[in-house]
Design a protein around this motif. Sequence first.
Motif, PDB file in Angstrom:
ATOM      1  N   ASN A  47      32.016  48.231  27.007  1.00 53.12           N
ATOM      2  CA  ASN A  47      31.594  49.396  26.236  1.00 53.12           C
ATOM      3  C   ASN A  47      32.301  49.393  24.876  1.00 53.12           C
ATOM      4  OD1 ASN A  47      34.196  50.631  26.519  1.00 53.12           O
ATOM      5  ND2 ASN A  47      33.588  51.489  28.506  1.00 53.12           N
ATOM      6  N   ASP A  48      31.966  50.355  24.040  1.00 49.99           N
ATOM      7  CA  ASP A  48      32.491  50.358  22.670  1.00 49.99           C
ATOM      8  C   ASP A  48      34.006  50.493  22.625  1.00 49.99           C
ATOM      9  OD1 ASP A  48      29.878  50.161  21.899  1.00 49.99           O
ATOM     10  OD2 ASP A  48      29.726  52.159  21.022  1.00 49.99           O
ATOM     11  N   ALA A  49      34.565  51.329  23.487  1.00 56.10           N
ATOM     12  CA  ALA A  49      36.016  51.515  23.490  1.00 56.10           C
ATOM     13  C   ALA A  49      36.718  50.226  23.882  1.00 56.10           C
ATOM     14  CB  ALA A  49      36.400  52.643  24.446  1.00 56.10           C
ATOM     15  N   GLU A  50      36.169  49.511  24.854  1.00 52.15           N
ATOM     16  CA  GLU A  50      36.775  48.236  25.277  1.00 52.15           C
ATOM     17  C   GLU A  50      36.646  47.185  24.186  1.00 52.15           C
ATOM     18  OE1 GLU A  50      35.959  48.552  30.100  1.00 52.15           O
ATOM     19  OE2 GLU A  50      34.346  47.941  28.741  1.00 52.15           O
ATOM     20  N   ALA A  51      35.477  47.130  23.550  1.00 49.52           N
ATOM     21  CA  ALA A  51      35.281  46.173  22.454  1.00 49.52           C
ATOM     22  C   ALA A  51      36.252  46.451  21.312  1.00 49.52           C
ATOM     23  CB  ALA A  51      33.840  46.240  21.955  1.00 49.52           C
ATOM     24  N   LEU A  52      36.469  47.714  21.005  1.00 46.85           N
ATOM     25  CA  LEU A  52      37.400  48.078  19.932  1.00 46.85           C
ATOM     26  C   LEU A  52      38.814  47.611  20.256  1.00 46.85           C
ATOM     27  CD1 LEU A  52      38.011  49.533  17.275  1.00 46.85           C
ATOM     28  CD2 LEU A  52      38.203  51.673  18.588  1.00 46.85           C
ATOM     29  N   GLN A  53      39.230  47.764  21.483  1.00 45.89           N
ATOM     30  CA  GLN A  53      40.570  47.317  21.875  1.00 45.89           C
ATOM     31  C   GLN A  53      40.723  45.804  21.712  1.00 45.89           C
ATOM     32  OE1 GLN A  53      42.170  49.274  25.633  1.00 45.89           O
ATOM     33  NE2 GLN A  53      40.065  50.070  25.623  1.00 45.89           N
ATOM     34  N   VAL A  54      39.684  45.054  22.084  1.00 49.75           N
ATOM     35  CA  VAL A  54      39.735  43.605  21.926  1.00 49.75           C
ATOM     36  C   VAL A  54      39.804  43.233  20.452  1.00 49.75           C
ATOM     37  CG1 VAL A  54      38.496  41.441  22.303  1.00 49.75           C
ATOM     38  CG2 VAL A  54      38.557  43.167  24.108  1.00 49.75           C
ATOM     39  N   LEU A  55      38.995  43.878  19.634  1.00 40.97           N
ATOM     40  CA  LEU A  55      39.009  43.600  18.198  1.00 40.97           C
ATOM     41  C   LEU A  55      40.388  43.846  17.591  1.00 40.97           C
ATOM     42  CD1 LEU A  55      35.573  45.160  17.229  1.00 40.97           C
ATOM     43  CD2 LEU A  55      36.279  42.819  16.673  1.00 40.97           C
ATOM     44  N   LYS A  56      41.006  44.955  17.947  1.00 40.53           N
ATOM     45  CA  LYS A  56      42.329  45.266  17.408  1.00 40.53           C
ATOM     46  C   LYS A  56      43.364  44.230  17.816  1.00 40.53           C
ATOM     47  CE  LYS A  56      42.071  50.303  16.852  1.00 40.53           C
ATOM     48  NZ  LYS A  56      42.645  51.609  17.275  1.00 40.53           N
ATOM     49  N   ARG A  57      43.345  43.863  19.090  1.00 44.10           N
ATOM     50  CA  ARG A  57      44.343  42.901  19.575  1.00 44.10           C
ATOM     51  C   ARG A  57      44.126  41.521  18.968  1.00 44.10           C
ATOM     52  NH1 ARG A  57      49.199  41.666  20.198  1.00 44.10           N
ATOM     53  NH2 ARG A  57      49.763  40.418  22.037  1.00 44.10           N
ATOM     54  N   MET A  58      42.879  41.102  18.857  1.00 44.96           N
ATOM     55  CA  MET A  58      42.611  39.787  18.280  1.00 44.96           C
ATOM     56  C   MET A  58      42.963  39.753  16.797  1.00 44.96           C
ATOM     57  SD  MET A  58      41.704  37.641  20.598  1.00 44.96           S
ATOM     58  CE  MET A  58      40.729  36.302  19.899  1.00 44.96           C
ATOM     59  N   LYS A  59      42.797  40.876  16.095  1.00 48.34           N
ATOM     60  CA  LYS A  59      43.225  40.904  14.702  1.00 48.34           C
ATOM     61  C   LYS A  59      44.739  40.714  14.595  1.00 48.34           C
ATOM     62  CE  LYS A  59      43.588  43.437  10.451  1.00 48.34           C
ATOM     63  NZ  LYS A  59      43.701  44.745   9.794  1.00 48.34           N
TER      64      LYS A  59
END
Length: 459
Positions: A160-172
């Motif tokens: 979901n969007d919240a999970e995708a956002l967490q992945v994006l932040k960590r990968m950045k």
Amino acid sequence: MKTIIRQGRIVSPSEVYEGDILIDGETIACIGRNLETEGAQVIEAKGKYVIPGGVDVHTHMDLLAGGSRAVDDFYNGTVAAACGGTISIVDHMGFGPEGCDLHHQLKEYHHLADNKAVIDYGFHGVAQHVNQDILDELEGMMEDGVPSVKVYLTYDRRLNDAEALQVLKRMKELGGVTAFHCENHEVVEYCRKAYRESGRTGPEYHAKSRPNLAEAEAVARILNLARLAGDAPVYIVHLSCRESLEAVLDARKKGQKNIFVETCTQYLTLTEERYLDKDGLKYVMSPPLRTEEDCRRLWEGLAAGDIQVVATDHCPFNYGKEKQLGRDDFTKCPNGAPGVEERMSVIFSEGVMKNRISINRFVETLCTNPARIYGCYPQKGILQPGADGDLVIIDPNKEYVLTHDRMHSAVDYTAYEGMKVKGQIDLVMQRGRIVAEGNVFKGQRGAGRFIHRQSLDNA
């Protein structure tokens, strides 16, 4: 062993020039004119293009999807790649058991690929659920040579969007890249159900059930999430339509950075009319084939530099077997098509020889950019001293008709059957050794090496 490639038209993303390439052992030692080395093997390339070995960063070898497994394993699939001028792949790992960690699939894919692949290979991670352990494990994956992770916005293991956002932040934070399969799951499922319940179950309704705007909405949404994550690096896989490209251009106009876009051979060259053919099940893939106008707009985006990569999404299922699961209901047909062998030749012929893109853009999007974005440049994707001795020699004056009997994949068809191709791959080298010549494979099983890719900060 030393090899000299003599008097070829050497191509980089920015120039074309005549010269010689000296390969000493596995790497390029020198590029110049009139090179001489005692005892070197000499390969004449006058009048032919010499380009870096192709890099395909979107394949699915040995993928288990539901009850069907892709028919190319890491041996058959990489033989096909090599004969088609691709000497490095980065494979998208399939989903693992529910609740598994990221390394579960990395171990499984090393088992599938090691000692089988004939060309060099890497893997993308896949995030099928998110918790703190998974977010922490992303760093360990990067240390193990996997600085990229894929997120699906559709299918059973979507985030979901919240999970995708967490992945994006960590990968950045880590300097990695998050790749996204962008389709609006709820819209697609609604359309599939509506068509199926009304008896419209032919392959043409596969395309209608996954409309352009279902993709474009998801692309725009992910770009917004990436912006919210501080312009986190985001890579859109297999972008297929003009509306999705417009969403990308709009985000860039607003100043968003670190957006990378991939399209695939099929979305540049094939259209949705194929679903009306008697063998339309061959083309069931997600996203589906689009319109002639979408193809035209993608070529324009490629020529302008709006699209950074041409890949394949190579995921072959036999038409005579696995694809027949959908003969009475398109929703039961496994999604995917072959393409790893055809990519270089088809894009050279349809792109370069038809003046849709320059030879430089061809090299940039099929060789250099995928290597840069995914952390294996300058080892791969460029012809320069110190790089691996990976190259392809193309004779632009030779023509042939692309047919299945020329192919090396284990699958029983090519999606490009009967296409007239101008420009023939004469020779393919990997790390200084000939792996294909005259459409004959000359490499060795297991000769491919795992590419320990670097983060964006270190690439």
